[in-house]
Scaffold this active site. Structure first.
Site, short mmCIF file in Angstrom:
data_model
loop_
_atom_site.label_atom_id
_atom_site.label_comp_id
_atom_site.label_asym_id
_atom_site.label_seq_id
_atom_site.Cartn_x
_atom_site.Cartn_y
_atom_site.Cartn_z
N THR A 15 0.81 -1.23 0.00
CA THR A 15 0.00 0.00 0.00
C THR A 15 0.84 1.27 0.00
O THR A 15 0.50 2.25 -0.64
CB THR A 15 -0.93 0.00 1.25
OG1 THR A 15 -1.69 -1.22 1.22
CG2 THR A 15 -1.89 1.17 1.25
N SER A 60 1.93 -8.01 -0.56
CA SER A 60 2.73 -8.83 0.37
C SER A 60 2.09 -10.19 0.67
O SER A 60 2.74 -11.08 1.19
CB SER A 60 3.01 -8.07 1.67
OG SER A 60 1.88 -8.03 2.49
N GLN A 279 0.36 -20.36 21.25
CA GLN A 279 -0.56 -19.67 20.34
C GLN A 279 -1.07 -18.37 20.94
O GLN A 279 -1.80 -17.64 20.29
CB GLN A 279 -1.70 -20.59 19.90
CG GLN A 279 -2.53 -21.22 20.99
CD GLN A 279 -3.57 -22.19 20.44
OE1 GLN A 279 -4.75 -21.89 20.51
NE2 GLN A 279 -3.16 -23.33 19.92
#
Length: 344
Positions: A15, A60, A279
């Site tokens: 961007t 990306s 996690q």
């Protein structure tokens, strides 16, 4: 006046390098040769800026190890001619690229700053200008003729982080990144405040070296209640699989079902490297703290400590690519190579 610092901008896509065509509303890639015209404030910086763009700038989301090698090649080729590098990159996979580059650029004695933006450079409310100007300013920082920053970092929304400690945490806020297990390296306010005690120190006598062999035969598996034997075994039996990042619960805990432990043991015994990472967004794996992680410890699973998933998966690719012997692999993975994890 001394010699001006030389900075090389490397535009990969994303961007930050887009401008809006106001007639069609579509975004198109920006010509970086017109950078000074678009951001005249850059002329106030005491440095000269050159730029190189990927032939085909990419979103990306399409980033892969071959692009990391391309960035590494550009840095290696221009390493002696520039004092610092700013890599413009889409934010979605920026943390993966920052982690990968940190391993690939060994004994880095100069700054490599990754940045991007949530809004295009030509938007009225863009964050691109500030991110770009400050990233260049940080890359140009010198003290006693030496670069202040000598590592791969990521600058976004007033904060500079160690690149391999970051995670993208928000898709729409300007504060898109966090480094939950390591303090920020610098903060940009009225003054640019550098937290020198957290910066990586490079031994001067060590030669800069670029590594370009990565092995992408790796996978990430997140544990969840209901993960069954068929799913686990189909992942563990992927042809040519060499490394697995296992995202466990909390401080490194996993179910104690016999089938699960047996499957993991069998995979490890057959030469698969399994890394235990949490996690949770922040915190560390503490193997053996609970009964539910004691069993994993007995299996000789690799302890990922407080490493991020992004830094773990790229570290696997890097170590597999360098051909580390099975004997040393666990020890080497559990050792911080570029400040990506805690010492102990």
């Amino acid at each position: 006046m001394g010699v001006k610092t030389k900075i090389l901008l490397i535009y990969t896509g994303g961007t930050i390098g887009m401008i809006k065509d106001y007639e069609s509303g579509a975004l198109k890639a920006f010509n970086f040769n017109n950078l000074m015209k678009r951001i005249p404030e850059l002329t106030q910086l005491a440095c000269t800026i050159d730029s190189i763009s990927f032939d085909k700038p990419i979103d990306s989301s399409n980033m892969n190890p071959s692009h990391w090698v391309a960035i590494t090649n550009i840095i290696e080729e221009h390493y002696t001619h520039y004092d610092g590098f700013v890599v413009l990159h889409g934010s979605d996979t920026m943390s993966y690229t920052a982690a990968a580059l940190s391993y690939m650029l060994e004994n880095l004695g100069k700054p490599v700053v990754l940045t991007g933006s949530q809004l295009p450079i030509g938007d009225l409310r863009t964050d691109a200008k500030e991110n770009l100007i400050t990233s260049i300013q940080i890359a140009a920082l010198r003290e006693e003729n030496t670069a202040v920053i000598q590592e791969v970092c990521l600058y976004f929304e007033y904060k500079l982080y160690r690149g391999n400690r970051t995670t993208k945490v928000n898709a729409e806020h300007f504060e898109a990144f966090a480094s939950l297990n390591y303090p920020e390296l610098a903060e940009s306010g009225v003054h640019l405040k550098i937290n020198k005690e957290y910066l990586k120190k490079v031994k001067k006598e060590k030669q800069f070296k670029a590594h370009k062999l990565l092995d992408d035969n790796v996978v990430i598996l997140k544990l969840f209640p209901g993960l069954n034997q068929n799913v686990l075994n189909s992942v563990l039996n992927i042809p040519n699989l060499k490394g697995l990042v296992l995202e466990t619960y909390g401080a490194g805990n996993a179910p104690t079902d016999e089938w699960l432990l047996n499957s993991l043991k069998k995979a490890i015994d057959s030469g698969l490297y399994i890394v235990n990472v949490t996690q949770c967004s922040g915190g560390s794996v503490l193997l053996g703290q609970y009964e539910t992680s004691e069993e994993l410890q007995h299996l000789q699973i690799i302890n990922g400590k407080d490493i991020t998933t992004e830094a773990a998966v790229t570290k696997l690719m890097y170590l597999l690519g360098t051909g580390v012997s099975p004997k040393l692999f666990k020890t080497l993975f559990e050792t911080p190579l570029r400040g990506e994890m805690q010492e102990k």
